[in-house]
Design a protein around this motif. Structure first.
Motif, mmCIF file in Angstrom:
data_model
loop_
_atom_site.group_PDB
_atom_site.id
_atom_site.type_symbol
_atom_site.label_atom_id
_atom_site.label_comp_id
_atom_site.label_asym_id
_atom_site.label_seq_id
_atom_site.Cartn_x
_atom_site.Cartn_y
_atom_site.Cartn_z
ATOM 1 N N LEU A 41 2.742 10.209 4.823
ATOM 2 C CA LEU A 41 2.655 8.774 5.088
ATOM 3 C C LEU A 41 2.182 8.004 3.852
ATOM 4 O O LEU A 41 1.062 8.204 3.375
ATOM 5 N N GLU A 42 3.038 7.141 3.339
ATOM 6 C CA GLU A 42 2.660 6.340 2.184
ATOM 7 C C GLU A 42 2.053 5.026 2.674
ATOM 8 O O GLU A 42 2.732 4.233 3.326
ATOM 9 N N VAL A 43 0.767 4.812 2.396
ATOM 10 C CA VAL A 43 0.122 3.589 2.876
ATOM 11 C C VAL A 43 0.063 2.509 1.792
ATOM 12 O O VAL A 43 0.083 1.325 2.097
ATOM 13 N N ILE A 44 -0.022 2.933 0.527
ATOM 14 C CA ILE A 44 0.013 1.961 -0.571
ATOM 15 C C ILE A 44 1.273 2.246 -1.396
ATOM 16 O O ILE A 44 1.452 3.347 -1.896
ATOM 17 N N LYS A 45 2.107 1.229 -1.513
ATOM 18 C CA LYS A 45 3.445 1.479 -2.075
ATOM 19 C C LYS A 45 3.666 0.728 -3.385
ATOM 20 O O LYS A 45 4.704 0.108 -3.567
ATOM 21 N N GLY A 46 2.664 0.778 -4.246
ATOM 22 C CA GLY A 46 2.862 0.134 -5.542
ATOM 23 C C GLY A 46 2.155 -1.202 -5.610
ATOM 24 O O GLY A 46 2.755 -2.246 -5.324
ATOM 25 N N ILE A 47 0.908 -1.179 -5.984
ATOM 26 C CA ILE A 47 0.149 -2.423 -6.070
ATOM 27 C C ILE A 47 -0.312 -2.642 -7.505
ATOM 28 O O ILE A 47 -0.796 -1.722 -8.169
ATOM 29 N N ASP A 48 -0.092 -3.867 -8.005
ATOM 30 C CA ASP A 48 -0.594 -4.286 -9.304
ATOM 31 C C ASP A 48 -1.507 -5.479 -9.076
ATOM 32 O O ASP A 48 -1.149 -6.403 -8.348
ATOM 33 N N CYS B 115 -10.447 -12.530 -2.201
ATOM 34 C CA CYS B 115 -10.439 -12.053 -0.823
ATOM 35 C C CYS B 115 -9.099 -11.388 -0.537
ATOM 36 O O CYS B 115 -8.052 -11.896 -0.949
ATOM 37 N N ILE B 116 -9.167 -10.256 0.168
ATOM 38 C CA ILE B 116 -7.946 -9.554 0.562
ATOM 39 C C ILE B 116 -7.848 -9.609 2.077
ATOM 40 O O ILE B 116 -8.784 -9.196 2.774
ATOM 41 N N ILE B 117 -6.773 -10.180 2.572
ATOM 42 C CA ILE B 117 -6.584 -10.209 4.023
ATOM 43 C C ILE B 117 -5.270 -9.521 4.369
ATOM 44 O O ILE B 117 -4.449 -9.242 3.493
ATOM 45 N N GLY B 118 -5.135 -9.253 5.649
ATOM 46 C CA GLY B 118 -3.925 -8.569 6.088
ATOM 47 C C GLY B 118 -4.171 -7.919 7.432
ATOM 48 O O GLY B 118 -5.316 -7.742 7.837
ATOM 49 N N PRO B 119 -3.080 -7.573 8.122
ATOM 50 C CA PRO B 119 -3.226 -6.945 9.436
ATOM 51 C C PRO B 119 -3.890 -5.567 9.310
ATOM 52 O O PRO B 119 -3.880 -4.977 8.235
ATOM 53 N N SER B 120 -4.443 -5.071 10.412
ATOM 54 C CA SER B 120 -5.061 -3.748 10.344
ATOM 55 C C SER B 120 -3.986 -2.702 10.097
ATOM 56 O O SER B 120 -2.856 -2.825 10.570
ATOM 57 N N GLY B 121 -4.333 -1.698 9.295
ATOM 58 C CA GLY B 121 -3.363 -0.678 8.936
ATOM 59 C C GLY B 121 -2.469 -1.077 7.784
ATOM 60 O O GLY B 121 -1.541 -0.359 7.433
ATOM 61 N N SER B 122 -2.762 -2.216 7.167
ATOM 62 C CA SER B 122 -1.905 -2.694 6.084
ATOM 63 C C SER B 122 -2.219 -2.010 4.759
ATOM 64 O O SER B 122 -1.453 -2.095 3.809
ATOM 65 N N GLY B 123 -3.378 -1.332 4.698
ATOM 66 C CA GLY B 123 -3.753 -0.639 3.469
ATOM 67 C C GLY B 123 -4.759 -1.393 2.618
ATOM 68 O O GLY B 123 -5.096 -0.963 1.532
ATOM 69 N N LEU C 82 -0.369 1.167 -8.165
ATOM 70 C CA LEU C 82 -1.145 2.083 -7.316
ATOM 71 C C LEU C 82 -0.332 2.540 -6.101
ATOM 72 O O LEU C 82 0.259 1.734 -5.382
ATOM 73 N N HIS C 83 -0.321 3.856 -5.922
ATOM 74 C CA HIS C 83 0.289 4.453 -4.730
ATOM 75 C C HIS C 83 -0.747 5.346 -4.062
ATOM 76 O O HIS C 83 -1.518 6.016 -4.736
#
Lengths: 223, 244
Positions: free
Chosen positions: B16-23, B33-41, B9-10
């Motif tokens: 601005l590319e926010v998602i750079k290849g997610i499987d 659960c998905i965690i991560g800093p704000s703006g991480s996508g 997924l892109h």
């Protein structure tokens, strides 16, 4: 000769104006009813995803807002028949002009109100599987309509007053009726004052009615 | 069986590319659960799953249907994948009950009586049986979010996507929402939860995913994820979170 306000003429004029008032009311209500449908249609078209309906809406809105209503009236009543070969009766022409004219302003009211609704509302609607149309119908429109009421009331008052311009195409509305009375009585001051008072009573009543309606709708969601 | 499968997924906004290849694969019954800093996508990934955001490229398969395929009815996919929003997004002009029955009536064409019966049972499930006739603005944040969960359940989805469901709540109201979510997890609901609630992730999730800079940096069971994170960015992130 010193001017003296003629009270009896003033009071006698008011009932005589009622014939004209009837046409003013018919044209205002008919014109605004149709104008609202036009406004809703073109307002939503201006929000369409595709460029063609958007452009059509912009052309309509800008053409109407950018030209005086008096010119629109003259064009429709005197100009168009030359090209089409059919004459529109004054009353019908009056209703069409108010409808087309108010429709352009109402389209902007509709567009603005719909756009003012939080995008999260549409997302929530779409997220439960509602189509775009149903999301508009059940979620966006009812909320947007509430926000339209104050500017629509404003447009109601403007259009009511604008009907006086229709005297130029021979509609026997309020102002023209007043003018006819002046032609006989020469009491311009009293008669036109009476005409103004009748307009004022109507516009103040509309403003008041709208406040009551707004409060009522406010109560309904607050309870 | 896979409920959700995300392939390469892109997502870009203009340049601005926010998602750079997610499987990512999520099995039926799993709580992720998905965690991560704000703006991480992380929210963007979630919102791509029911196509509230349109992926720039890649594939997302929800319950066997490719959401990008032209023949897929996205409205149907959305009934299978419910969503709960950070800002609740309840319909303010409708009663709580109408919020919950709108989907069944207008999407499923269910009769009003049946829909209301369903609505009452869902409100009871989230502990708000007595609020059916109230309007959203009369509720607390926690109650609003529980209504929103009931609304998302009203179409009997196979998976629910939670987009920071407790982030807009006063601290004392977070617990009641997490309780309802725990109960759903215990019933076997497939859940994807973007959250900052580390406690919830640790206790309830089957897997925890760390997204940063538009890619998955770590994907692990909660024990490993919190006690021995391998990824350097995750170590920093957990360190910062722990300080508070």
């Amino acid at each position: 000769m010193e001017f003296q306000f003629d009270w009896p003429v003033f009071f006698e004029t008011i009932p005589m104006l009622m014939r004209g008032l009837k046409f003013t009311i018919i044209i205002t209500l008919g014109g605004l009813g149709a104008g609202f449908l036009l406004g809703a249609f073109f307002g939503l078209m201006k929000l369409a995803r595709h460029a063609i309906p958007r452009t059509l809406a912009i052309i309509y809105i800008e053409a109407i807002r950018g030209t005086p209503m008096l010119v629109q009236a003259m064009f429709l009543y005197y100009g168009l028949p030359m090209a089409l070969g059919l004459r529109i009766p004054p009353l019908t022409a009056g209703i069409i002009i108010i409808a087309v004219n108010s429709g352009a302003y109402i389209a902007e009211i509709v567009r603005g109100s719909v756009q003012s609704i939080d995008p999260g509302q549409a997302e929530a609607g779409r997220s439960i599987g509602l189509t775009r149309g149903k999301t508009m119908l059940y979620i966006i429109w009812p909320q947007a309509f509430k926000r339209m009421i104050p500017p629509l009331g404003n447009q109601f008052i403007i259009s009511l007053k604008d009907t006086s311009l229709l005297m130029v195409i021979g509609v026997g509305e309020l102002l023209r009726t007043g003018q006819e009375i002046v032609a006989v009585s020469y009491k311009a001051f009293e008669v036109y004052l009476a005409v103004a008072v009748v307009y004022l009573v109507m516009t103040l009543s509309i403003a008041r009615g709208l406040r009551i309606l707004e409060n009522h709708l406010e109560m309904k969601t607050k309870r | 069986m896979e409920m959700i499968k995300i392939i390469n997924l892109h997502k870009s906004y203009d340049q601005l590319e926010v998602i750079k290849g997610i499987d990512l694969e999520i099995k039926s019954g799993e709580v992720v659960c998905i965690i991560g800093p704000s703006g991480s996508g992380k929210s963007t990934v979630l919102r791509c799953i029911n196509r509230l955001e349109t992926p720039t490229s890649g594939h997302i398969i929800v319950d066997g249907k490719d959401i990008m395929a032209p023949e897929t009815d996205i409205n149907h996919v959305r009934t299978e994948a419910g969503m709960v929003f950070q800002q609740f997004n309840l319909f303010p002009h409708m009663t709580v009950l109408d919020n919950v029955t709108l989907g069944p009536i207008k999407v499923r064409n269910m009769g009003k009586t049946d829909a209301e019966e369903l609505g009452h049972s869902l409100l009871k499930k989230v502990g708000l049986a007595d609020k059916a006739k109230n309007y959203p603005e009369q509720l607390s944040g926690g109650q609003k979010q529980r209504v929103a969960i009931a609304r998302s359940l009203s179409l009997k989805p196979k998976v629910i996507l939670f987009d920071e469901p407790t982030s807009a709540l006063d601290p004392e109201l977070v617990g009641e929402v997490l309780e309802v979510m725990k109960q759903l997890a215990a019933e076997g609901m497939t859940m994807v939860v973007v959250t900052h609630e580390m406690g919830f992730a640790r206790d309830v999730a089957d897997r925890v995913i760390f997204i940063d800079q538009g890619i998955i940096q770590e994907d692990n069971c909660p024990e490993q994820f919190f006690s021995s994170p391998k990824n350097k960015r995750l170590q920093d992130f957990l360190g910062k979170v722990a300080e508070h």
